[in-house]
Design an enzyme around this catalytic site. Sequence first.
Site, PDB file in Angstrom:
ATOM      1  N   ASP A  74       0.835  -1.199   0.000  1.00 31.47           N
ATOM      2  CA  ASP A  74       0.000   0.000   0.000  1.00 31.47           C
ATOM      3  C   ASP A  74       0.872   1.252   0.000  1.00 31.47           C
ATOM      4  O   ASP A  74       1.941   1.267   0.602  1.00 31.47           O
ATOM      5  CB  ASP A  74      -0.918  -0.014   1.229  1.00 31.47           C
ATOM      6  CG  ASP A  74      -2.109   0.905   1.065  1.00 31.47           C
ATOM      7  OD1 ASP A  74      -2.345   1.392  -0.053  1.00 31.47           O
ATOM      8  OD2 ASP A  74      -2.804   1.147   2.066  1.00 31.47           O
ATOM      9  N   GLY A  75       0.380   2.273  -0.653  1.00 30.82           N
ATOM     10  CA  GLY A  75       1.053   3.568  -0.605  1.00 30.82           C
ATOM     11  C   GLY A  75       1.607   4.056  -1.932  1.00 30.82           C
ATOM     12  O   GLY A  75       2.269   5.102  -1.981  1.00 30.82           O
ATOM     13  N   ARG A  88      -0.823   9.007 -10.155  1.00 28.92           N
ATOM     14  CA  ARG A  88      -0.846   7.809  -9.313  1.00 28.92           C
ATOM     15  C   ARG A  88      -0.164   6.617  -9.988  1.00 28.92           C
ATOM     16  O   ARG A  88       0.513   5.818  -9.331  1.00 28.92           O
ATOM     17  CB  ARG A  88      -2.305   7.415  -8.999  1.00 28.92           C
ATOM     18  CG  ARG A  88      -3.025   8.369  -8.056  1.00 28.92           C
ATOM     19  CD  ARG A  88      -4.459   7.877  -7.817  1.00 28.92           C
ATOM     20  NE  ARG A  88      -4.479   6.513  -7.329  1.00 28.92           N
ATOM     21  CZ  ARG A  88      -4.253   6.178  -6.054  1.00 28.92           C
ATOM     22  NH1 ARG A  88      -4.024   7.098  -5.160  1.00 28.92           N
ATOM     23  NH2 ARG A  88      -4.280   4.913  -5.706  1.00 28.92           N
ATOM     24  N   HIS A 119       2.510   3.239  -9.111  1.00 29.55           N
ATOM     25  CA  HIS A 119       2.355   1.796  -9.363  1.00 29.55           C
ATOM     26  C   HIS A 119       3.574   1.231 -10.093  1.00 29.55           C
ATOM     27  O   HIS A 119       4.019   0.125  -9.808  1.00 29.55           O
ATOM     28  CB  HIS A 119       1.084   1.529 -10.174  1.00 29.55           C
ATOM     29  CG  HIS A 119      -0.174   1.864  -9.425  1.00 29.55           C
ATOM     30  ND1 HIS A 119      -0.348   1.541  -8.094  1.00 29.55           N
ATOM     31  CD2 HIS A 119      -1.319   2.494  -9.802  1.00 29.55           C
ATOM     32  CE1 HIS A 119      -1.543   1.968  -7.694  1.00 29.55           C
ATOM     33  NE2 HIS A 119      -2.145   2.550  -8.707  1.00 29.55           N
ATOM     34  N   GLU A 133     -11.919  -5.607  -4.116  1.00 33.05           N
ATOM     35  CA  GLU A 133     -12.494  -4.263  -3.964  1.00 33.05           C
ATOM     36  C   GLU A 133     -11.840  -3.238  -4.893  1.00 33.05           C
ATOM     37  O   GLU A 133     -12.410  -2.175  -5.155  1.00 33.05           O
ATOM     38  CB  GLU A 133     -12.360  -3.789  -2.513  1.00 33.05           C
ATOM     39  CG  GLU A 133     -13.218  -4.544  -1.507  1.00 33.05           C
ATOM     40  CD  GLU A 133     -12.697  -5.938  -1.173  1.00 33.05           C
ATOM     41  OE1 GLU A 133     -11.465  -6.165  -1.283  1.00 33.05           O
ATOM     42  OE2 GLU A 133     -13.506  -6.824  -0.828  1.00 33.05           O
ATOM     43  N   LEU A 179      11.865 -20.481  -4.194  1.00 31.82           N
ATOM     44  CA  LEU A 179      10.937 -19.611  -3.466  1.00 31.82           C
ATOM     45  C   LEU A 179       9.610 -19.708  -4.193  1.00 31.82           C
ATOM     46  O   LEU A 179       9.586 -19.711  -5.423  1.00 31.82           O
ATOM     47  CB  LEU A 179      11.454 -18.156  -3.494  1.00 31.82           C
ATOM     48  CG  LEU A 179      10.463 -17.013  -3.214  1.00 31.82           C
ATOM     49  CD1 LEU A 179      10.056 -16.983  -1.744  1.00 31.82           C
ATOM     50  CD2 LEU A 179      11.055 -15.656  -3.587  1.00 31.82           C
ATOM     51  N   ARG A 192       2.207  -4.860   6.283  1.00 31.19           N
ATOM     52  CA  ARG A 192       1.439  -3.888   5.521  1.00 31.19           C
ATOM     53  C   ARG A 192       2.166  -2.557   5.541  1.00 31.19           C
ATOM     54  O   ARG A 192       2.456  -2.024   6.608  1.00 31.19           O
ATOM     55  CB  ARG A 192       0.024  -3.701   6.067  1.00 31.19           C
ATOM     56  CG  ARG A 192      -0.728  -2.669   5.213  1.00 31.19           C
ATOM     57  CD  ARG A 192      -2.166  -2.523   5.551  1.00 31.19           C
ATOM     58  NE  ARG A 192      -2.796  -1.593   4.612  1.00 31.19           N
ATOM     59  CZ  ARG A 192      -4.044  -1.674   4.206  1.00 31.19           C
ATOM     60  NH1 ARG A 192      -4.810  -2.646   4.640  1.00 31.19           N
ATOM     61  NH2 ARG A 192      -4.535  -0.793   3.357  1.00 31.19           N
ATOM     62  N   ILE A 244      -6.210  -5.421   7.767  1.00 29.48           N
ATOM     63  CA  ILE A 244      -5.881  -6.594   6.955  1.00 29.48           C
ATOM     64  C   ILE A 244      -6.544  -6.473   5.583  1.00 29.48           C
ATOM     65  O   ILE A 244      -6.070  -7.037   4.604  1.00 29.48           O
ATOM     66  CB  ILE A 244      -6.277  -7.879   7.712  1.00 29.48           C
ATOM     67  CG1 ILE A 244      -5.306  -8.073   8.888  1.00 29.48           C
ATOM     68  CG2 ILE A 244      -6.268  -9.098   6.809  1.00 29.48           C
ATOM     69  CD1 ILE A 244      -5.675  -9.169   9.846  1.00 29.48           C
TER      70      ILE A 244
HETATM   71  C1  IPE Z   1      -1.018   0.250  -4.108  1.00 25.65           C
HETATM   72  O1  IPE Z   1      -1.164   1.397  -3.374  1.00 25.65           O
HETATM   73  C2  IPE Z   1      -2.144  -0.745  -3.946  1.00 25.65           C
HETATM   74  C3  IPE Z   1      -2.713  -1.267  -5.226  1.00 25.65           C
HETATM   75  C4  IPE Z   1      -3.983  -1.608  -5.300  1.00 25.65           C
HETATM   76  C5  IPE Z   1      -1.894  -1.453  -6.413  1.00 25.65           C
HETATM   77  P1  IPE Z   1      -2.387   2.412  -3.475  1.00 25.65           P
HETATM   78  O2  IPE Z   1      -2.716   2.644  -4.907  1.00 25.65           O
HETATM   79  O3  IPE Z   1      -3.509   1.927  -2.622  1.00 25.65           O
HETATM   80  O4  IPE Z   1      -1.731   3.718  -2.865  1.00 25.65           O
HETATM   81  P2  IPE Z   1      -2.413   4.816  -1.936  1.00 25.65           P
HETATM   82  O5  IPE Z   1      -3.061   4.123  -0.785  1.00 25.65           O
HETATM   83  O6  IPE Z   1      -3.381   5.574  -2.775  1.00 25.65           O
HETATM   84  O7  IPE Z   1      -1.248   5.664  -1.510  1.00 25.65           O
HETATM   85 MG    MG Z   2      -4.127   2.356  -0.690  1.00 25.98          MG
END
Ligand code: IPE
Ligand code: MG
Length: 227
Positions: free
Chosen positions: A2-3, A15, A19, A49, A113, A164, A171
């Site tokens: 996330d982030g 954004r 990614h 989601e 792995l 996370r 979660i």
């Molecule tokens: C990556 O982070 C999660 C994915 C679904 C690829 P986000 O896209 O949720 O980033 P934030 O939360 O907006 O910073």
């Molecule tokens: Mg996010």
Amino acid sequence: MDGNGRWAKKRLLPRVAGHKRGLDAARNIVTACRKLGVEYLTLFAFSTENWRRPQDEVSFLMELFLRALESEVERLQDNNIRLRVVGNRERFAPSLVERIAAAETRTAANTGLVLTIAADYGGRWDVLQAANALVADGVTQIDEAALASRLAMSYAPEPDLFIRTGGEQRISNFLIWQLAYAELYFTDELWPDFDAGALDRAIVSYRERERRFGQTSEQLPEARRRG
Ligand code: IPE
Ligand code: MG
């Protein structure tokens, strides 16, 4: 993971640039885990989601996934990494479904792995599809082993450590069944910034914990006790 979006926003980038950098971070973490001798690494890439995001962001993520499958598979092969993808594939484009199958087949004999990508995955979806499989198999007396054997990741042990990034302490419908006894680690670091050093910090935190599985500290073998 996330982030990504916030990482990009901080730099006044779109954004999707986050990614892209998120994919770089994932590649680095896979390499780091391989070096550390981690046996199973599971990355939550796209949740059930996440389809609710703007259409162009969803399309970009699907395209990124498709291209990553093409560009990374040789690297996985060279590093003895087996790729598996779990989730509901029904909404993926046929080209993506084919790519996933090809990458899984290509790396199927690798033993170093097991890298699992959870894509269009949700823990509730998983438990429900397992329950439906039990019904289809005519099982009427359900125990934990019967249900666990039908989960999408039945090939893997339950996770020891859940990480996370991005500051949220949730979660978010990840491996809800299997995380029952996992150690949870939350960090404010944004996923594109999460590197081998950050992974080390998570592992250090894990090592300092005492995993009692319901027992008392005194019952544990000396080696498992903290401190
Ligand atoms: C990556 O982070 C999660 C994915 C679904 C690829 P986000 O896209 O949720 O980033 P934030 O939360 O907006 O910073
Ligand atoms: Mg996010």
